[in-house]
Design a protein around this motif. Sequence first.
Motif, PDB file in Angstrom:
ATOM      1  N   ARG A  51       0.844  -1.182   0.000  1.00  0.00           N
ATOM      2  CA  ARG A  51       0.000   0.000   0.000  1.00  0.00           C
ATOM      3  C   ARG A  51       0.883   1.236   0.000  1.00  0.00           C
ATOM      4  O   ARG A  51       1.669   1.448   0.925  1.00  0.00           O
ATOM      5  N   LEU A  52       0.737   2.018  -1.029  1.00  0.00           N
ATOM      6  CA  LEU A  52       1.465   3.274  -1.131  1.00  0.00           C
ATOM      7  C   LEU A  52       0.624   4.402  -0.553  1.00  0.00           C
ATOM      8  O   LEU A  52      -0.610   4.391  -0.678  1.00  0.00           O
ATOM      9  N   SER A  53       1.311   5.364   0.027  1.00  0.00           N
ATOM     10  CA  SER A  53       0.661   6.563   0.545  1.00  0.00           C
ATOM     11  C   SER A  53       1.322   7.790  -0.047  1.00  0.00           C
ATOM     12  O   SER A  53       2.517   7.774  -0.350  1.00  0.00           O
ATOM     13  N   CYS A  54       0.531   8.828  -0.193  1.00  0.00           N
ATOM     14  CA  CYS A  54       1.055  10.116  -0.659  1.00  0.00           C
ATOM     15  C   CYS A  54       0.454  11.200   0.227  1.00  0.00           C
ATOM     16  O   CYS A  54      -0.757  11.452   0.165  1.00  0.00           O
ATOM     17  N   ALA A  55       1.301  11.798   1.044  1.00  0.00           N
ATOM     18  CA  ALA A  55       0.865  12.851   1.948  1.00  0.00           C
ATOM     19  C   ALA A  55       1.061  14.204   1.277  1.00  0.00           C
ATOM     20  O   ALA A  55       2.166  14.522   0.816  1.00  0.00           O
ATOM     21  N   ALA A  56      -0.005  14.975   1.226  1.00  0.00           N
ATOM     22  CA  ALA A  56       0.016  16.262   0.527  1.00  0.00           C
ATOM     23  C   ALA A  56      -0.052  17.421   1.510  1.00  0.00           C
ATOM     24  O   ALA A  56      -0.670  17.308   2.579  1.00  0.00           O
ATOM     25  N   SER A  57       0.573  18.506   1.140  1.00  0.00           N
ATOM     26  CA  SER A  57       0.502  19.727   1.943  1.00  0.00           C
ATOM     27  C   SER A  57       0.760  20.934   1.051  1.00  0.00           C
ATOM     28  O   SER A  57       1.341  20.818  -0.024  1.00  0.00           O
ATOM     29  N   GLY A  58       0.294  22.089   1.508  1.00  0.00           N
ATOM     30  CA  GLY A  58       0.576  23.337   0.803  1.00  0.00           C
ATOM     31  C   GLY A  58      -0.434  23.716  -0.266  1.00  0.00           C
ATOM     32  O   GLY A  58      -0.230  24.717  -0.971  1.00  0.00           O
ATOM     33  N   PHE A  59      -1.498  22.956  -0.409  1.00  0.00           N
ATOM     34  CA  PHE A  59      -2.546  23.300  -1.371  1.00  0.00           C
ATOM     35  C   PHE A  59      -3.863  22.673  -0.899  1.00  0.00           C
ATOM     36  O   PHE A  59      -3.886  21.849   0.013  1.00  0.00           O
ATOM     37  N   ALA A  60      -4.952  23.069  -1.559  1.00  0.00           N
ATOM     38  CA  ALA A  60      -6.287  22.609  -1.154  1.00  0.00           C
ATOM     39  C   ALA A  60      -6.544  21.205  -1.683  1.00  0.00           C
ATOM     40  O   ALA A  60      -7.234  21.007  -2.689  1.00  0.00           O
ATOM     41  N   PHE A  61      -5.990  20.243  -0.994  1.00  0.00           N
ATOM     42  CA  PHE A  61      -6.010  18.843  -1.419  1.00  0.00           C
ATOM     43  C   PHE A  61      -7.403  18.391  -1.882  1.00  0.00           C
ATOM     44  O   PHE A  61      -7.538  17.733  -2.913  1.00  0.00           O
ATOM     45  N   ARG A  62      -8.416  18.740  -1.159  1.00  0.00           N
ATOM     46  CA  ARG A  62      -9.733  18.132  -1.389  1.00  0.00           C
ATOM     47  C   ARG A  62     -10.317  18.499  -2.749  1.00  0.00           C
ATOM     48  O   ARG A  62     -11.209  17.802  -3.239  1.00  0.00           O
ATOM     49  N   ILE A  63      -9.857  19.564  -3.378  1.00  0.00           N
ATOM     50  CA  ILE A  63     -10.431  19.958  -4.663  1.00  0.00           C
ATOM     51  C   ILE A  63      -9.572  19.512  -5.847  1.00  0.00           C
ATOM     52  O   ILE A  63      -9.897  19.807  -7.004  1.00  0.00           O
ATOM     53  N   TYR A  64      -8.510  18.784  -5.552  1.00  0.00           N
ATOM     54  CA  TYR A  64      -7.620  18.331  -6.611  1.00  0.00           C
ATOM     55  C   TYR A  64      -7.914  16.896  -7.014  1.00  0.00           C
ATOM     56  O   TYR A  64      -8.285  16.051  -6.187  1.00  0.00           O
ATOM     57  N   PHE A  74      -5.466  -3.119  -8.377  1.00  0.00           N
ATOM     58  CA  PHE A  74      -5.098  -1.907  -7.649  1.00  0.00           C
ATOM     59  C   PHE A  74      -6.347  -1.131  -7.252  1.00  0.00           C
ATOM     60  O   PHE A  74      -7.357  -1.128  -7.975  1.00  0.00           O
ATOM     61  N   THR A  75      -6.274  -0.458  -6.115  1.00  0.00           N
ATOM     62  CA  THR A  75      -7.367   0.387  -5.655  1.00  0.00           C
ATOM     63  C   THR A  75      -6.812   1.718  -5.177  1.00  0.00           C
ATOM     64  O   THR A  75      -5.940   1.748  -4.306  1.00  0.00           O
ATOM     65  N   ILE A  76      -7.327   2.796  -5.750  1.00  0.00           N
ATOM     66  CA  ILE A  76      -6.937   4.130  -5.310  1.00  0.00           C
ATOM     67  C   ILE A  76      -8.017   4.671  -4.386  1.00  0.00           C
ATOM     68  O   ILE A  76      -9.216   4.440  -4.600  1.00  0.00           O
ATOM     69  N   SER A  77      -7.593   5.374  -3.353  1.00  0.00           N
ATOM     70  CA  SER A  77      -8.541   5.977  -2.423  1.00  0.00           C
ATOM     71  C   SER A  77      -7.915   7.250  -1.865  1.00  0.00           C
ATOM     72  O   SER A  77      -6.706   7.478  -2.002  1.00  0.00           O
ATOM     73  N   ARG A  78      -8.743   8.054  -1.240  1.00  0.00           N
ATOM     74  CA  ARG A  78      -8.240   9.283  -0.650  1.00  0.00           C
ATOM     75  C   ARG A  78      -8.921   9.545   0.679  1.00  0.00           C
ATOM     76  O   ARG A  78     -10.070   9.148   0.893  1.00  0.00           O
ATOM     77  N   ASP A  79      -8.195  10.218   1.552  1.00  0.00           N
ATOM     78  CA  ASP A  79      -8.709  10.645   2.843  1.00  0.00           C
ATOM     79  C   ASP A  79      -8.486  12.152   2.922  1.00  0.00           C
ATOM     80  O   ASP A  79      -7.372  12.608   3.198  1.00  0.00           O
ATOM     81  N   ASN A  80      -9.521  12.899   2.653  1.00  0.00           N
ATOM     82  CA  ASN A  80      -9.378  14.355   2.627  1.00  0.00           C
ATOM     83  C   ASN A  80      -9.073  14.936   4.008  1.00  0.00           C
ATOM     84  O   ASN A  80      -8.458  15.996   4.114  1.00  0.00           O
ATOM     85  N   ALA A  81      -9.476  14.250   5.049  1.00  0.00           N
ATOM     86  CA  ALA A  81      -9.169  14.725   6.400  1.00  0.00           C
ATOM     87  C   ALA A  81      -7.676  14.628   6.699  1.00  0.00           C
ATOM     88  O   ALA A  81      -7.153  15.398   7.504  1.00  0.00           O
ATOM     89  N   LYS A  82      -7.012  13.675   6.045  1.00  0.00           N
ATOM     90  CA  LYS A  82      -5.578  13.474   6.264  1.00  0.00           C
ATOM     91  C   LYS A  82      -4.738  13.997   5.102  1.00  0.00           C
ATOM     92  O   LYS A  82      -3.512  13.860   5.107  1.00  0.00           O
ATOM     93  N   ASN A  83      -5.403  14.570   4.094  1.00  0.00           N
ATOM     94  CA  ASN A  83      -4.683  15.057   2.908  1.00  0.00           C
ATOM     95  C   ASN A  83      -3.785  13.976   2.319  1.00  0.00           C
ATOM     96  O   ASN A  83      -2.611  14.225   1.984  1.00  0.00           O
ATOM     97  N   THR A  84      -4.330  12.794   2.199  1.00  0.00           N
ATOM     98  CA  THR A  84      -3.530  11.649   1.769  1.00  0.00           C
ATOM     99  C   THR A  84      -4.290  10.834   0.715  1.00  0.00           C
ATOM    100  O   THR A  84      -5.497  10.636   0.842  1.00  0.00           O
ATOM    101  N   VAL A  85      -3.554  10.387  -0.270  1.00  0.00           N
ATOM    102  CA  VAL A  85      -4.103   9.471  -1.269  1.00  0.00           C
ATOM    103  C   VAL A  85      -3.327   8.164  -1.170  1.00  0.00           C
ATOM    104  O   VAL A  85      -2.117   8.165  -0.878  1.00  0.00           O
ATOM    105  N   TYR A  86      -4.041   7.075  -1.381  1.00  0.00           N
ATOM    106  CA  TYR A  86      -3.461   5.745  -1.228  1.00  0.00           C
ATOM    107  C   TYR A  86      -3.562   4.950  -2.526  1.00  0.00           C
ATOM    108  O   TYR A  86      -4.418   5.205  -3.371  1.00  0.00           O
ATOM    109  N   LEU A  87      -2.677   3.977  -2.630  1.00  0.00           N
ATOM    110  CA  LEU A  87      -2.778   3.021  -3.730  1.00  0.00           C
ATOM    111  C   LEU A  87      -2.536   1.639  -3.137  1.00  0.00           C
ATOM    112  O   LEU A  87      -1.414   1.317  -2.746  1.00  0.00           O
ATOM    113  N   GLN A  88      -3.593   0.858  -3.057  1.00  0.00           N
ATOM    114  CA  GLN A  88      -3.493  -0.528  -2.608  1.00  0.00           C
ATOM    115  C   GLN A  88      -3.202  -1.386  -3.828  1.00  0.00           C
ATOM    116  O   GLN A  88      -3.965  -1.373  -4.797  1.00  0.00           O
TER     117      GLN A  88
END
Length: 116
Positions: A19-32, A67-81
Amino acid sequence: QVQLVESGGGLVQPGGSLRLSCAASGFAFRIYRMSWYRQAPGKERELVAAITSAGSTNYADSMKGRFTISRDNAKNTVYLQMNSLNSEDTAVYYCSAKRSGVSEYWGQGTQVTVSS
């Protein structure tokens, strides 16, 4: 400052999962729109999966069902299972963020190696 930081890559045996994770910061993650790309040695970068701000997903044909992609807007993180990995999945995996009218942001990548 925009940052995309991938993690979770590594060495896995054929048939295994990561499972890959991508932690985002510095922009409005939820609208991207968030995407995962990969680039294998000697090959062009290719889209693996994407997820819109509304949660709609799409996958490259060879990844569908594995593969499954998902996102957690509360954590500003996108995942790839990633399941049922094989040697052809060996690549550097990159996270990207995009919305209309704005340059695409990229992470530094995380290496995934599938080998016995």
